[in-house]
Design a protein around this motif. Structure first.
Motif: not given
Lengths: 436, 327
Positions: A262, A397, A400, A403-405, A408-409, A412, A417, A426, A430, A433-434, A436
């Motif tokens: 994307w 979730k 979410q 797609e957002t955690i 991307p990792q 990377a 990276r 990582k 994350e 955390k998201a 909980s």
């Protein structure tokens, strides 16, 4: 004292004057709305995102139900529509009588379902047999007593491949033969190594390591990031880690184009023929691959079965918010649009693949072939992939977190990276955390 | 109550029945009302609209920030300063603050310096002056989304124009998104492309108000063009420079669309949030996931305070470094 009082009063009078003027317009608007509801006519508002392909279906519905008028509000992209919907639902007004919910969004509402009408109370129970079991169950609360959505499209899964690149590398090009040569993911990777070892093509085998995650995990596990009690298990679900490693190993072996899905680079990679295969849901074929590859590459793509059998990726639902004043009529509309007729009309208009079992069997869908993809029988391939699928529990979730955690990792790590281990740690920290 | 009584004009209350015909009194009274209250009525729309759409939301944000308020689940419980406490320890928030300040400095400093020099050039006699002057505003009136898309392509990692150019002269491609500072640079470039012309035009407007005879006498005294620029132009437009600094600070701290488009529409701002700004993080918390309105409000309020503080600091810094007229 008196001066302050007088000033204050003056301002108050002025404020009141303007306030009354504003209030007046607000009131008159409300009266308009109520007026349109009179005279036996019911006006329904349908809110969808992207393109559900409902223009013709709505006309047919209105013709069959002359007392109902449908206003179809197309709300743009999902990411624009969803935050608005959250606000409208919380505020208790503004949401349509029927709203389109993407699968990931719907799952979020299954837990917080009090904003939606229970479709079972309106008689939806009779429709259960029309849908694949998993599609139906996704919209059902865990106790099975409340249904908040009816399935629209599904995203049956297949493997899109570049026939011309296969030929250059000396691999078979016939879709039946290709399907057989990649019937498991191990075979698929082995074929990729063969493709690369030929030394005759510059293209990579797969667009990105992350493309493996959805199909592979969903075929091999009944859960993804959450267990059935909605507890985060992404870090302990062995299949998730296994797929992560498998994908990144492919990247390390030089089999992936390392394109960020994307992104502008991904778009350009299609045009530049930078990779030879791509797991593709039905909605991706014409809408994404054909568009990005462009007319210059027409007839070079073909479609084989996905390794490991069936699979699904994406798809939506129609729900009736609890704030509607016309739940019965709204249900009628949702029911019609998710019936065989509604599904086939949407398929014709927007290419949305039916989730209705009868719709999947209908010649209008089943016999569909795609010209851009070398005449591949898309109806047959995608239809089969959905029917054989076993339900996977995703959790509220999921989208979410993916797609957002996690994605991307993983990207990377793919681009170097971060090391795979560092990125995994990582991502999981994350995600916890998201969650909980 | 006493104020109400006091508001009645004493003369009217105490005067005996007058001989003026009854039918004239209302219009006389209306005239007095008109003179007294009309001015307030004329300016009222601004204050009312500001109150409804400006002041109320700001105050309501403060109120909401004291709650554990999740829109998705409908939770709304009073939490006191809990949101602020969590915020102070939220590494992602401070990361976003760091990015925002970094991008702000990297974009605003060159932007205003270049705008100043550009305005100075445009302030001369030259051909097609109006066309050039209006031309520098064109980037500003293009849609920010379009600018974002084009620059995301120019700075694309693999098939981007700049990496292609670097490749043709034998350099390694730059990881425009994975490298934090490369991403800041690209985003700042986008901001500057849009806003340099706008600021130059404002400076130009101020420069035209400087009397020409100042330059003439300076030239007679043998001052070079550069000297004239520093000792006449810059000090005389100091209020305008201060204005642009404050406006740029406000805008720069709220930067959202450029980094969003640069990250292909993801509010995450890179795999490791390396270019996620405060506005993006506020959006992420408030409108995605659980829709944490309380937490988002606390962040918005803190951002508001940060903008005020930074605007004041910048104001003071620039006022000190740019010498004004001697008084």
């Amino acid at each position: 004292m008196s001066v302050i009082g007088r000033r204050f009063r003056t301002v108050a009078v002025a404020a009141l004057a303007v306030g009354v003027a504003l209030g007046g317009t607000a009131c008159s608007k409300k009266n308009d709305d109520e007026a349109s509801g009179e005279g036996g006519q019911v006006k329904l508002v349908l809110q969808t995102f992207q393109n559900f392909g409902y223009d013709q279906a709505i006309k047919d519905f209105e013709a069959a139900n002359p007392n109902i008028k449908v206003e179809h509000q197309k709300m743009g992209e999902l990411r624009d529509f969803q935050p608005k919907l959250v606000q409208w639902l919380a505020a208790g007004s503004g949401a349509g009588d029927v709203v389109g919910l993407e699968e990931g969004v719907l799952l979020g509402y299954v837990q917080n379902h009090d904003k939606f009408t229970n479709l079972l109370d309106l008689g939806a129970g009779e429709l259960k047999a029309n849908f694949p079991e998993w599609k139906w169950n996704n919209a059902l609360t865990p106790d099975g007593k409340k249904l908040i959505g009816l399935g629209t499209d599904v995203g049956g899964l297949a493997m899109c491949y570049r026939k011309d690149l296969f030929q250059q590398a000396g691999l078979p090009t016939d879709r039946e033969e290709v399907s057989q040569r990649m019937s498991t993911w191990q075979d698929y990777i082995a074929l990729g190594k063969e493709f690369k070892a030929s030394g005759k093509v510059k293209a990579a085998w797969l667009d990105s390591a992350t493309s493996l995650m959805q199909p592979h995990v969903m075929q091999n596990s009944e859960t993804f990031f959450f267990d059935k009690d909605n507890k985060f298990i992404g870090d302990t679900n062995p299949v998730v880690k296994q797929t992560w490693d498998m994908g990144l190993q492919m990247a390390a072996d030089g089999l992936t184009a390392k394109a960020q899905r994307w992104s502008a680079d991904w778009d350009a990679a299609f045009k530049n023929s930078a990779f030879a295969t791509l797991p593709c849901p039905a909605w991706m074929t014409e809408g994404v691959i054909a568009q990005r590859s462009g007319p210059a590459n027409a007839g070079k793509w073909d479609i084989a079965r996905i390794p490991g059998g069936g699979g699904n990726w994406g798809g939506s639902y129609l729900a009736v918010p609890a704030q509607t004043k016309h739940p019965k009529e709204a249900y009628l509309l949702a029911k019609y649009l998710t019936s065989k007729e509604g599904h086939l009309a949407a398929f014709k208009e927007a290419g949305a693949m039916p989730s209705d079992i009868a719709g999947l069997e209908d010649p209008a869908f089943k016999d569909k072939t795609s010209e851009y993809f070398s005449g591949a029988p898309t109806g047959k391939i995608f239809g089969e992939s959905v029917k054989n699928m076993k339900p996977v529990f995703l959790g509220a979730k999921h989208q979410q977190i993916w797609e957002t955690i996690v994605e991307p990792q993983m990207q990377a790590a793919e681009r170097g990276r971060l090391s795979s281990d560092a990125a995994w740690k990582k991502a999981m920290d994350e995600a916890k955390k998201a969650a909980s | 109550m006493s104020s109400t009584v006091g508001a009645v004009p004493p003369s009217a209350a105490a005067s005996p029945p007058s001989s003026v015909p009854q039918h004239r009194r209302p219009s006389y009274r209306f005239g007095r009302w008109d003179i007294k209250y009309s001015p307030y009525l004329y300016i009222a729309p601004f204050f009312v609209l500001f109150g409804v759409f400006g002041l109320f939301p700001v105050l309501y944000t403060v109120y909401v920030s004291l709650f554990d308020y999740e829109l998705l689940s409908g939770t709304k419980e009073f939490a006191g300063l809990e949101n602020y406490r969590v915020l102070m320890a939220d590494a992602q928030f401070w990361n976003a603050a760091y990015n925002t300040v970094g991008i702000f400095v990297l974009s605003t400093v060159p932007q205003l310096v270049v705008a100043l020099l550009l305005a100075n050039l445009l302030n001369r006699q030259m051909r097609a002056r109006t066309v050039l002057r209006m031309g520098i505003l064109i980037p500003n009136i293009t849609s920010v989304a379009a600018v974002g898309i084009i620059f995301a392509l120019i700075f694309a990692d693999r098939y981007g124009l700049i990496n292609w150019l670097l490749g043709t002269v034998g350099f390694d491609p730059i990881a425009w998104r994975d490298n934090r500072y490369a991403s800041w640079f690209a985003i700042s470039f986008m901001v500057d492309w849009r806003w340099t012309g706008y600021n130059a035009l404002i400076y130009l407007g101020a420069m035209q108000a400087i009397p020409k005879d100042l330059y003439e006498s300076a030239a007679l005294d043998g001052a070079s063009a550069w000297r004239q620029f520093w000792t006449i132009t810059v000090p005389l437009i100091r209020p305008t420079i201060l204005f642009t600094v404050v406006i740029s600070t406000i805008g720069g701290f709220q930067i959202f669309t450029e980094p969003l488009m640069y990250g292909f529409g993801l509010v995450r701002g890179g795999a490791d949030h390396q270019f996620q700004t405060l506005a993006m993080y506020i959006y992420e918390q408030t409108f995605t996931g659980n829709a944490e309105y309380g937490y988002g409000s606390a962040m918005s309020w803190l951002l508001f305070m940060m903008i005020i503080i930074f605007a004041l600091i910048n104001f003071a810094l620039v006022r000190r470094s740019v010498k004004g007229e001697k008084k």
